[in-house]
Write an enzyme that holds these catalytic residues in place. Structure first.
Site: not given
Ligand code: BES
Ligand code: ZN
Length: 632
Positions: A305, A329-330, A333, A352, A407, A415
């Site tokens: 995002e 989703h993005e 954010h 999340e 991470d 989520y």
């Molecule tokens: N911010 C996250 C991606 C992220 C999370 C990067 C933790 C680094 C560490 C992004 O918004 C996200 O949640 N992406 C998901 C998509 C989603 C629809 C749940 C993905 O990448 O799968």
């Molecule tokens: Zn996210």
């Protein structure tokens, strides 16, 4: 054996995390303990301790960054200078920055005075603290530096790894703690910064950032950016490539390589509607433009995002707009995360969980309740699966990540358990009151950070007490597992799929299946119900009828491959290899390599495929897969 050992070790480390910080983070642990004893209570906010930064942002804070950088594809490095404008709140005589795998050339104070500084030895998890001595009159600190081969945030692609195959490509990934590996800065979500940047790139390439963006290339290859709204530094982002822009409406648009531009614009045509729907729900969009860049397939996430320009995987370009909830989703954010930010990575669910809730509300506005319910039920299935795999400590909404890389704990718990907790509150107080509450929550806390405790106090005062609502909050937030009162989802659009599953399971004859108008989500629901009792021959029959191995839909292909690996159906072998070679999205790679690693023969195959594909993965993904394959 090694893999079993590694997994066991990881599990034990997870369980013991409260007592036993791993060796390489001892340093941090001690620092944070010291800080904790002197926790300062300001007016009504206890100062927050972020254990994932080595910086002294609580004493002296960087408020604004000026970047003057050159992106060099020959040496695969970024070099130049970052100037921090600082606020010395405690009259400190040094400022500490986070860095990781950076070369520091020199440091200047106020633009011209040579500064003395010390780069601490590397902590594998947190990097090297850069301590710069400052004076009372120090207003700016300029750090001259360059990135190295080891820099974790950056992905450098050669032309063959891109869509057009003619130009190289580079992009950054800052969240969670990777920004320090491409810019020396105080890398904590607690702190907000503004920034300006000048980026020099090779001729014929375009640079875009999480800021105001150019819409076409210029002859010099020098691009200027400004982000005047304050953001946490994990949202600093840069992508450079042979990029073109196509507007979708007056505030949304797509950046992509020429070969991907038209298909991306078609897929994402509803973005404007999404922004309108989001604003109707929770108030004005605060970031001016909402653009998306469709990156090469190595991008390790579905989406990221970055403000004003969401970074997205090309695996959502399915041709039928069926995977665009990721964009919702993005976009969500832009409120939960970018406007109101988790104070530390322990509070990640505030980013999340809220975003998943908001995403499904946007999708409900656009596609209707039945569609949103399908998403919620698939999410619930993800959560159930994750809870079976995760150690108890990581099943809580409020995390304790001391000694861990954030991470490693960013799972479906934040989520989906986060989502279901919020949905429960909605069901208890009614949607109308919950929406008013959320709208005010975003408005009151905009451009600020928030901890779990602060949120819970706010929730209690503004919503639960006034409506006399009692909730088992402690169980949801601080305990593992899923509380009894988790909302149940009835997804009516899956009723027919479930009937078909029952019919099919009578004697596994695919000709009984009526799948004519099935959407991606209906297929996913069906495929998730194939358990390991199905035989390879039955899988082959399904494949012969529906050609699932060659599905152009990444979500369908990924689940099909996983089920096939589990029952050793080998009709997928070539397609699987090609998929793992092309796609670097960790969400797909992880379960596939895990499934392979379950048998000695599969592990061997997984290692071979990984060896041939590793260069097509960002560090974030290759690091995860190396652990799964026992290579780390
Ligand atoms: N911010 C996250 C991606 C992220 C999370 C990067 C933790 C680094 C560490 C992004 O918004 C996200 O949640 N992406 C998901 C998509 C989603 C629809 C749940 C993905 O990448 O799968
Ligand atoms: Zn996210």
């Amino acid at each position: 054996m090694k893999i079993v050992y590694t997994l066991l070790f990881t599990a034990l480390a997870f369980i013991n995390c409260e007592q036993a910080p791993s060796e390489n983070t001892e340093n941090t642990h001690t620092v944070s303990k010291e800080k904790k004893t002197e926790e300062i209570t300001t007016k009504n906010k206890t100062e927050v301790i972020d254990e994932h930064t080595l910086s002294n942002y609580n004493e002296v804070a960087s408020k604004h960054l000026d970047l003057d950088l050159e992106v060099n594809f020959e040496t695969k490095s970024i070099s130049g200078v970052v100037t921090h404008t600082i606020e010395n709140k405690t009259n400190a005589d040094k400022i500490v920055f986070d860095t990781k795998y950076l070369i520091i050339d020199k440091v200047l104070l106020n633009g011209s005075e040579i500064a003395t500084y010390k780069l601490a030895p590397l902590d594998e998890l947190l990097g090297s603290a850069l301590e710069v001595n400052i004076k009372e009159d120090t207003k700016t600190v300029s750090i001259y530096y360059s990135t190295t081969e080891k820099t974790e945030a950056l992905d450098w692609l050669v032309p063959s790894q891109t869509a057009n195959k003619t130009s190289p490509f580079m992009y950054t990934q800052g969240q969670s703690i990777f920004s320090r590996s491409w810019i020396p800065l105080q890398d904590t979500p607690e702190l907000r910064i503004t920034y300006a940047a000048q980026i020099k790139v090779p001729k014929g390439m375009l640079a875009v950032m999480s800021a105001n963006n150019p819409v076409q290339k210029n002859d010099e290859g020098v691009y200027k950016f400004e982000m005047t709204q304050s953001i946490p530094c994990y949202l600093l982002a840069l992508a450079v490539g042979d990029l073109e822009f196509k507007a979708l409406d007056d505030r949304t648009g797509v950046y992509a390589e020429p070969a991907m531009l038209e298909s991306s614009a078609y897929e994402l045509a509803d973005m404007g509607k999404m922004v309108d729907a989001a604003e109707q729900l929770y108030g004005p969009y605060q970031w001016e433009r909402f653009d998306v860049i469709v990156l090469p397939p190595s991008f390790p996430f579905g989406g990221m995002e970055n403000p004003r320009i969401t970074f997205a995987t090309p695996t959502i370009i399915a041709g039928d707009r069926s995977l665009v909830s990721l964009i919702a989703h993005e976009l969500a954010h832009s409120w939960s995360g970018n406007l109101v930010t988790n104070a530390t990575w322990n509070d990640f669910w505030l980013n999340e969980g809220f975003t998943v809730y908001f995403e499904r509300r946007i999708m409900e506005e656009i596609e209707g309740k039945d569609y949103a319910d399908m998403l919620a039920l698939l999410g619930f299935q993800d959560l159930e699966r994750t809870l079976k795999e995760l150690p108890p400590n990581f099943q809580k909404l409020r995390l304790n990540l001391t000694g861990f890389h954030p991470d490693d704990a960013m799972t479906d718990v934040a989520y989906e358990k986060g989502y279901f907790f919020l949905r429960l509150i909605e069901e208890k107080v009614g949607r109308e009151k919950f929406d008013l509450f959320l709208k005010e929550y975003f408005d009151v806390h905009k451009f600020q950070t928030i901890t779990t405790d602060q949120f819970l106090a706010y929730l209690d005062e503004k919503l639960l007490k006034p409506t006399n609502t009692k909730l088992n909050i402690d169980e949801w937030v601080n305990q593992p597992g899923l509380p009894e009162n988790c909302p149940k989802i009835d997804a009516v659009l899956f009723d027919n799929v479930e009937k078909q599953i029952a019919l099919y399971k009578v004697d596994y004859d695919p000709s009984v299946l009526k799948t004519d108008k099935w959407s991606t989500h209906e297929w996913l629901h069906f495929l998730r119900h194939l358990d390991n009792s199905i035989s390879k021959d039955q899988m082959a029959e399904l494949d012969a009828k529906f050609n699932l191995t060659n599905s152009g839909n990444s979500e369908i292909a990924a689940i099909w491959f996983e089920k096939s690996i589990n029952v050793n159906y080998r009709g997928i072998d070539n397609a699987l290899k090609a998929f793992l070679n092309r796609v670097g999205r960790r969400k797909f790679l992880k379960p596939l390599y895990e499934a392979l690693a379950k048998t000695p023969e599969g592990l061997e195959r997984g290692r071979e495929i990984f060896k041939a594909s590793k260069d097509n993965y960002h560090y974030v993904s290759s690091n995860t897969i190396e652990k799964i394959l026992g290579l780390k």
